[in-house]
Design an enzyme around this catalytic site. Structure first.
Site, PDB file in Angstrom:
ATOM      1  N   ARG A 173       0.810  -1.207   0.000  1.00  0.00           N
ATOM      2  CA  ARG A 173       0.000   0.000   0.000  1.00  0.00           C
ATOM      3  C   ARG A 173       0.846   1.260   0.000  1.00  0.00           C
ATOM      4  O   ARG A 173       0.376   2.323  -0.349  1.00  0.00           O
ATOM      5  CB  ARG A 173      -0.877  -0.014   1.238  1.00  0.00           C
ATOM      6  CG  ARG A 173      -2.324   0.205   0.905  1.00  0.00           C
ATOM      7  CD  ARG A 173      -3.170   0.085   2.111  1.00  0.00           C
ATOM      8  NE  ARG A 173      -2.383  -0.233   3.297  1.00  0.00           N
ATOM      9  CZ  ARG A 173      -2.909  -0.633   4.441  1.00  0.00           C
ATOM     10  NH1 ARG A 173      -4.192  -0.784   4.540  1.00  0.00           N
ATOM     11  NH2 ARG A 173      -2.151  -0.901   5.479  1.00  0.00           N
ATOM     12  N   LYS A 207      15.874 -25.539   6.217  1.00  0.00           N
ATOM     13  CA  LYS A 207      17.155 -25.519   6.932  1.00  0.00           C
ATOM     14  C   LYS A 207      18.000 -26.722   6.504  1.00  0.00           C
ATOM     15  O   LYS A 207      17.492 -27.830   6.389  1.00  0.00           O
ATOM     16  CB  LYS A 207      16.919 -25.538   8.449  1.00  0.00           C
ATOM     17  CG  LYS A 207      16.299 -24.234   8.963  1.00  0.00           C
ATOM     18  CD  LYS A 207      16.236 -24.218  10.473  1.00  0.00           C
ATOM     19  CE  LYS A 207      15.389 -23.065  10.996  1.00  0.00           C
ATOM     20  NZ  LYS A 207      16.092 -21.790  11.078  1.00  0.00           N
ATOM     21  N   LYS A 220      10.389 -19.233  24.334  1.00  0.00           N
ATOM     22  CA  LYS A 220      11.128 -17.975  24.191  1.00  0.00           C
ATOM     23  C   LYS A 220      11.790 -17.665  25.521  1.00  0.00           C
ATOM     24  O   LYS A 220      11.326 -18.090  26.572  1.00  0.00           O
ATOM     25  CB  LYS A 220      10.163 -16.849  23.830  1.00  0.00           C
ATOM     26  CG  LYS A 220       9.357 -17.146  22.568  1.00  0.00           C
ATOM     27  CD  LYS A 220       9.612 -16.116  21.507  1.00  0.00           C
ATOM     28  CE  LYS A 220       8.789 -16.384  20.265  1.00  0.00           C
ATOM     29  NZ  LYS A 220       9.621 -16.442  19.052  1.00  0.00           N
ATOM     30  N   HIS A 271       6.547 -25.977  12.877  1.00  0.00           N
ATOM     31  CA  HIS A 271       7.952 -26.401  12.879  1.00  0.00           C
ATOM     32  C   HIS A 271       8.191 -27.708  13.645  1.00  0.00           C
ATOM     33  O   HIS A 271       8.836 -28.628  13.140  1.00  0.00           O
ATOM     34  CB  HIS A 271       8.842 -25.309  13.472  1.00  0.00           C
ATOM     35  CG  HIS A 271       8.653 -23.956  12.846  1.00  0.00           C
ATOM     36  ND1 HIS A 271       8.426 -23.792  11.500  1.00  0.00           N
ATOM     37  CD2 HIS A 271       8.661 -22.709  13.378  1.00  0.00           C
ATOM     38  CE1 HIS A 271       8.303 -22.484  11.244  1.00  0.00           C
ATOM     39  NE2 HIS A 271       8.442 -21.812  12.361  1.00  0.00           N
ATOM     40  N   GLU A 296      14.664 -20.685  22.030  1.00  0.00           N
ATOM     41  CA  GLU A 296      15.075 -19.361  21.586  1.00  0.00           C
ATOM     42  C   GLU A 296      15.454 -18.524  22.795  1.00  0.00           C
ATOM     43  O   GLU A 296      14.842 -18.643  23.849  1.00  0.00           O
ATOM     44  CB  GLU A 296      13.929 -18.670  20.848  1.00  0.00           C
ATOM     45  CG  GLU A 296      13.532 -19.365  19.568  1.00  0.00           C
ATOM     46  CD  GLU A 296      12.497 -18.561  18.805  1.00  0.00           C
ATOM     47  OE1 GLU A 296      12.895 -17.822  17.896  1.00  0.00           O
ATOM     48  OE2 GLU A 296      11.310 -18.659  19.137  1.00  0.00           O
ATOM     49  N   ASP A 330       2.338 -20.954  17.230  1.00  0.00           N
ATOM     50  CA  ASP A 330       3.442 -20.300  16.527  1.00  0.00           C
ATOM     51  C   ASP A 330       4.536 -21.290  16.132  1.00  0.00           C
ATOM     52  O   ASP A 330       5.144 -21.158  15.076  1.00  0.00           O
ATOM     53  CB  ASP A 330       4.025 -19.202  17.437  1.00  0.00           C
ATOM     54  CG  ASP A 330       5.099 -18.381  16.744  1.00  0.00           C
ATOM     55  OD1 ASP A 330       4.850 -17.955  15.605  1.00  0.00           O
ATOM     56  OD2 ASP A 330       6.173 -18.163  17.343  1.00  0.00           O
ATOM     57  N   HIS A 389       9.570 -22.633   7.087  1.00  0.00           N
ATOM     58  CA  HIS A 389      10.980 -22.370   6.757  1.00  0.00           C
ATOM     59  C   HIS A 389      11.922 -23.362   7.444  1.00  0.00           C
ATOM     60  O   HIS A 389      13.059 -23.518   7.029  1.00  0.00           O
ATOM     61  CB  HIS A 389      11.358 -20.919   7.037  1.00  0.00           C
ATOM     62  CG  HIS A 389      11.606 -20.594   8.475  1.00  0.00           C
ATOM     63  ND1 HIS A 389      10.596 -20.382   9.371  1.00  0.00           N
ATOM     64  CD2 HIS A 389      12.751 -20.445   9.185  1.00  0.00           C
ATOM     65  CE1 HIS A 389      11.115 -20.116  10.565  1.00  0.00           C
ATOM     66  NE2 HIS A 389      12.421 -20.144  10.476  1.00  0.00           N
ATOM     67  N   LYS A 428       3.220 -19.233   6.967  1.00  0.00           N
ATOM     68  CA  LYS A 428       2.469 -19.457   8.187  1.00  0.00           C
ATOM     69  C   LYS A 428       2.220 -18.123   8.886  1.00  0.00           C
ATOM     70  O   LYS A 428       2.974 -17.189   8.620  1.00  0.00           O
ATOM     71  CB  LYS A 428       3.207 -20.409   9.108  1.00  0.00           C
ATOM     72  CG  LYS A 428       4.493 -19.798   9.699  1.00  0.00           C
ATOM     73  CD  LYS A 428       5.007 -20.588  10.847  1.00  0.00           C
ATOM     74  CE  LYS A 428       4.480 -20.112  12.151  1.00  0.00           C
ATOM     75  NZ  LYS A 428       5.297 -19.057  12.781  1.00  0.00           N
TER      76      LYS A 428
HETATM   77  C1  BG6 Z   1       8.826 -18.312  13.320  1.00  0.00           C
HETATM   78  C2  BG6 Z   1       8.083 -17.907  14.549  1.00  0.00           C
HETATM   79  O1  BG6 Z   1       8.031 -19.153  12.527  1.00  0.00           O
HETATM   80  O2  BG6 Z   1      10.017 -18.989  13.676  1.00  0.00           O
HETATM   81  C3  BG6 Z   1       8.953 -17.060  15.457  1.00  0.00           C
HETATM   82  O3  BG6 Z   1       6.916 -17.184  14.198  1.00  0.00           O
HETATM   83  C4  BG6 Z   1      10.285 -17.741  15.722  1.00  0.00           C
HETATM   84  O4  BG6 Z   1       8.287 -16.779  16.675  1.00  0.00           O
HETATM   85  C5  BG6 Z   1      10.925 -18.213  14.428  1.00  0.00           C
HETATM   86  O5  BG6 Z   1      11.131 -16.826  16.383  1.00  0.00           O
HETATM   87  C6  BG6 Z   1      12.150 -19.059  14.689  1.00  0.00           C
HETATM   88  O6  BG6 Z   1      12.826 -19.289  13.483  1.00  0.00           O
HETATM   89  P1  BG6 Z   1      14.396 -19.559  13.446  1.00  0.00           P
HETATM   90  O7  BG6 Z   1      14.686 -19.819  12.008  1.00  0.00           O
HETATM   91  O8  BG6 Z   1      15.055 -18.329  13.982  1.00  0.00           O
HETATM   92  O9  BG6 Z   1      14.630 -20.743  14.321  1.00  0.00           O
END
Ligand code: BG6
Length: 484
Positions: free
Chosen positions: A46, A178, A335, A236, A212, A231, A174, A144
């Site tokens: 936008r 990896k 987290k 994942h 994380e 999330d 994603h 996602k």
């Molecule tokens: C994302 C989540 O899909 O993956 C995030 O929404 C998370 O909350 C992230 O931090 C972690 O990805 P990576 O590649 O840093 O392990």
């Protein structure tokens, strides 16, 4: 290897994901010489930018997120293939301008990346169809979260599916891009050693940890409507579990792999109000000390003192099928844990009898796949310590570190996945039925938590989650793997 020329439109082109991940990934592939002429990348959003103003923002993002490649002419060369269209997803404003970017004879591979919230996926798909922008070789890439439960995921999938065939839809997780995650398949299916032992008769338990150190990083509004279960676990962690637990697919062909993953998702023993209390732990971090110093708790970070959103989840998962009956999978993610580490640990059953006497403690064989950072594989074995003083034994790892062993650049997940889309290879993307099966398993956990009078357990930032997460595995006479 070069890919065919393509046009890629990035909706949400001025968003965080585009600047931090997508454009840096495209830039690296460009620098590597992987693009053929006349490839074009068109940002769409936008924002009222013209092409030049948009390119300036990209140049800035590249200097920040892919600085190693920004010397000399590289950025200018890349920006020559970058264009911009200002449009409004909800109205017709700007769509004819986008349409004019694609004359009759434009390159056949046309990809649309929806780096927007999922609430926009349906509207964008409909507009693409209305403006005649979809060709038989077009493809659409979505991020996602695909919904927040099975019902909303189905709705989103219906809306995209109304204009794109399933074979044109690339759903990104994603983690599947990896390097070490892909290596899991190599490890299992290209080595004769593991697969004969890869079952409940020989494997005691499996752990999957995705930890994380960061907090919610300014994504509080999204996170408050999500939480760690939606999330991280729905996508994942379950995808990782699938790759560990699936039967050998007949080939690496997309549907062969996805069929096997789907079977695992369907075999997951349900967790609901009847057993959630014993099989799940949810936690929320409170103010504490991280590696970077003192950090606020989650409620302060999102400005909601009453929040019950979980920032930590641990689960004991049973895969109820012939191969895995009796071998639990322990999953945890959170987290503000002590460090960033993603690891998969396969603990084999111990030897049935020790010939070394009661003084020698024999620890079981363990395979540790370190997904990030310091990607590598360790196989922990019992071996004799050198020396003439008798049979002294130690648990020591055969240790393989990818960076040291290969000494070549490992592409980031998005680099690999974006090029797979252009090549038309969907093996590392999720099929509709997988996404929805994963939600169907997650939903009853969420519902059980919603009904439960128990709130998430607190843990201090910088620790390994609530004490009940330790109890979850200790109750079974086990413990979470700790690097020694
Ligand atoms: C994302 C989540 O899909 O993956 C995030 O929404 C998370 O909350 C992230 O931090 C972690 O990805 P990576 O590649 O840093 O392990």
């Amino acid at each position: 290897v070069k890919v065919d020329p393509f046009d890629l439109v990035v909706f949400g082109g001025t968003g965080d994901l585009a600047y931090r991940k997508l454009f840096p990934a495209l830039f690296r592939r460009f620098l590597d010489g992987q693009f053929s002429e006349p490839t074009r990348i068109i940002g769409a959003s936008r924002h009222d930018y013209d092409g030049e103003a948009f390119r300036q923002t990209i140049a800035k993002a590249l200097r920040q997120y892919a600085p190693e490649g920004t010397k000399g002419e590289a950025v200018d060369d890349f920006l020559r293939i970058v264009d911009y269209v200002s449009l409004d997803i909800g109205t017709d404003a700007g769509w004819d301008v986008l349409g004019m970017k694609f004359p009759e004879n434009s390159t056949p591979i046309r990809a649309f990346y929806l780096a927007t919230g999922p609430d926009r996926f349906g509207a964008i798909s409909a507009q693409l169809a209305a403006y005649g922008l979809i060709t038989p070789s077009s493809r659409i890439i979505v991020e996602k979260p695909i919904g927040r439960d099975a019902a909303s995921a189905a709705k989103i999938n219906d809306a995209i599916g109304a204009v794109f065939a399933e074979s044109q839809i690339y759903r990104i997780d994603h983690y599947l891009g990896k390097e070490t995650v892909q290596n899991l398949m190599a490890l299992r299916f290209a080595n004769a050693l593991f697969e004969p032992l890869w079952n409940a008769a020989h494997i005691d338990h499996v752990e999957i940890t995705v930890a994380e150190a960061i907090g919610v990083e300014g994504r509080g509004a999204y996170y408050e409507s999500s939480g760690a279960l939606r999330d991280m676990v729905q996508n994942h962690l379950l995808q990782l579990l699938c790759l560990v637990a699936m039967e050998p697919p007949a080939s690496m062909e997309a549907d062969a792999v996805r069929d096997e993953k789907l079977k695992v998702l369907k075999a997951l023993a349900p967790i609901d109000a009847s057993n959630a209390e014993t099989l799940t732990v949810r936690g929320q971090y409170r103010a504490g000390a991280s590696a970077a110093g003192a950090v606020p708790g989650y409620p302060e970070e999102v400005g909601n003192p009453a929040t019950e959103i979980e920032t930590f989840v641990a689960l004991k998962v049973n895969v109820a099928n012939w191969r895995w009956a009796g071998t639990p999978f322990y999953l945890r993610t959170g987290k503000r844990l002590p460090k960033r580490v993603s690891e998969l640990i396969v603990s084999f059953r111990n030897v049935p009898h020790s010939i070394f006497g009661a003084d020698v403690k024999i620890l079981p064989t363990r395979l540790v796949v370190r997904l990030q950072p310091d990607e590598g594989i360790k196989l922990w074995l019992m071996l004799k310590e050198p020396g003439a003083g008798g049979m002294r034994m130690r648990h020591v790892p055969l240790d393989m570190n990818f960076a040291k062993a290969f000494k070549i650049y490992a592409p980031e997940a998005y680099e690999r996945l974006l090029m797979d889309v252009i090549r038309g290879n969907a093996t590392l993307f999720m099929r509709r039925d997988e996404v929805e099966a994963a939600w169907r398993w997650i939903d009853p956990i969420r519902e059980a938590w919603n009904q439960s009078p128990l709130e998430p357990r607190f843990y201090l930032a910088g620790t390994w989650g609530p004490a009940s997460a330790t109890a979850l595995v200790e109750r079974d006479g086990r413990s979470w793997y700790e690097e020694t």
